[in-house]
Scaffold this active site. Structure first.
Site, PDB file in Angstrom:
ATOM      1  N   PRO A 145       0.809  -1.226   0.000  1.00 23.79           N
ATOM      2  CA  PRO A 145       0.000   0.000   0.000  1.00 23.79           C
ATOM      3  C   PRO A 145       0.843   1.278   0.000  1.00 23.79           C
ATOM      4  CG  PRO A 145      -0.821  -1.562   1.629  1.00 23.79           C
ATOM      5  CD  PRO A 145       0.497  -2.099   1.138  1.00 23.79           C
ATOM      6  N   SER A 146       0.230   2.361  -0.467  1.00 25.01           N
ATOM      7  CA  SER A 146       0.823   3.712  -0.490  1.00 25.01           C
ATOM      8  C   SER A 146       2.122   3.777  -1.269  1.00 25.01           C
ATOM      9  CB  SER A 146       1.075   4.226   0.940  1.00 25.01           C
ATOM     10  OG  SER A 146      -0.091   4.074   1.710  1.00 25.01           O
ATOM     11  N   ARG A 147       2.272   2.897  -2.233  1.00 25.19           N
ATOM     12  CA  ARG A 147       3.497   2.841  -3.049  1.00 25.19           C
ATOM     13  C   ARG A 147       4.759   2.533  -2.223  1.00 25.19           C
ATOM     14  NH1 ARG A 147      -0.270   2.829  -5.765  1.00 25.19           N
ATOM     15  NH2 ARG A 147      -0.769   4.029  -7.631  1.00 25.19           N
ATOM     16  N   LEU A 148       4.544   2.017  -1.033  1.00 28.30           N
ATOM     17  CA  LEU A 148       5.707   1.665  -0.194  1.00 28.30           C
ATOM     18  C   LEU A 148       6.044   0.197  -0.451  1.00 28.30           C
ATOM     19  CD1 LEU A 148       4.803   3.514   3.148  1.00 28.30           C
ATOM     20  CD2 LEU A 148       6.149   4.314   1.192  1.00 28.30           C
ATOM     21  N   HIS A 149       6.323  -0.088  -1.684  1.00 29.50           N
ATOM     22  CA  HIS A 149       6.528  -1.470  -2.094  1.00 29.50           C
ATOM     23  C   HIS A 149       7.806  -2.061  -1.491  1.00 29.50           C
ATOM     24  CE1 HIS A 149       3.499  -0.186  -4.803  1.00 29.50           C
ATOM     25  NE2 HIS A 149       4.307   0.602  -5.481  1.00 29.50           N
TER      26      HIS A 149
END
Ligand SMILES: Cc1cc2nc3c(=O)[nH]c(=O)nc-3n(C[C@H](O)[C@H](O)[C@H](O)COP(=O)(O)O)c2cc1C
Length: 215
Positions: free
Chosen positions: A192-196
């Site tokens: 999530p939230s581009r916090l890959h």
């Protein structure tokens, strides 16, 4: 076109994956096999299709295309193609290549960098013999990546070969397998939230160093 892309962006959901990347075996091949099995179980289409990138040493231009992973032999990734194709010619001069798997249902990507070499002819022979007869004739009939004046030329060659081949068809010497020996494997897991998650395995000859990268 820009309208479609715009809509795609708006519709794009956040990655909600529960597949946390929290298991790091010492050998990345173990993790690759685990993810590959997951992808199969989740019926990812074309699970063994990968994007292979090579680089022309003269122009320094990269080029990419999809090929199938056919085997994993002693930690090396095997694919089959025409040695005289564009990729074949590029690999003959510059053996550096990159493979990319993308399994969207799993929100996963794997990048594999390494050097490529031609595999033992006997392994290619065995694989070629296992292919359907039409594919074998196809391998003899297509001068892969060469310009074709018209489609009929290819079809005529296929018909001619179909008529002239009797019995077992041997493997053309210009067709066979390559093995990519990895020196870097990156596992990417959507979060999530581009916090890959990005976990990189880098080979230092005797073992693998593991580190994270910013997404
Ligand atoms: C799903 C898929 C699988 C493919 N598998 C192979 C393959 O295993 N070997 C191959 O030579 N080409 C395969 N191709 C065709 C290649 O993408 C490419 O067109 C061809 O190898 C010529 O590439 P080149 O001119 O860059 O050398 C596949 C294409 C697709 C879409």
């Amino acid at each position: 076109m820009s309208e479609f892309l715009e809509n795609l962006r708006n519709d794009h959901q956040d990655f909600d994956s529960g597949n946390l990347l929290d298991y790091f075996p010492e050998n990345p091949l173990e993790l690759f096999e685990l993810w590959f099995k997951d992808a199969l179980e989740h019926k990812e289409p074309e699970t063994n299709a990968l994007v292979l990138s090579t680089v022309d040493s003269n122009t320094l231009k990269p080029s990419s295309r999809v090929v199938y992973l056919k085997e994993l032999i002693q930690g090396e990734f095997i694919f089959y193609t025409n040695y005289l194709s564009q990729k074949g010619k590029e690999l003959a001069v510059n053996s550096n290549a990159c493979m990319l798997f993308f399994w969207p249902g799993q929100q996963r990507q794997i990048r594999i960098e390494g050097t490529v070499s031609i595999i033992d002819g006997s392994i290619s022979d065995t694989y070629f013999a296992s292919r359907p007869r039409e594919s074998q004739i196809g391998a003899w009939s297509s001068f892969q990546s060469e310009k074709l004046t018209e489609r009929k030329e290819l079809e005529d060659r296929f018909i001619e070969n179909s008529e002239s081949f009797i019995g077992e068809i041997s493997r053309p010497s210009h067709w066979g397998g390559y093995a990519l020996k990895p020196n870097l494997i990156e596992f990417w897991q959507g979060r999530p939230s581009r916090l890959h998650d990005r976990i990189v395995y880098e080979s230092n000859k005797t073992n693998w160093t593991i580190y994270r990268k910013n997404p």
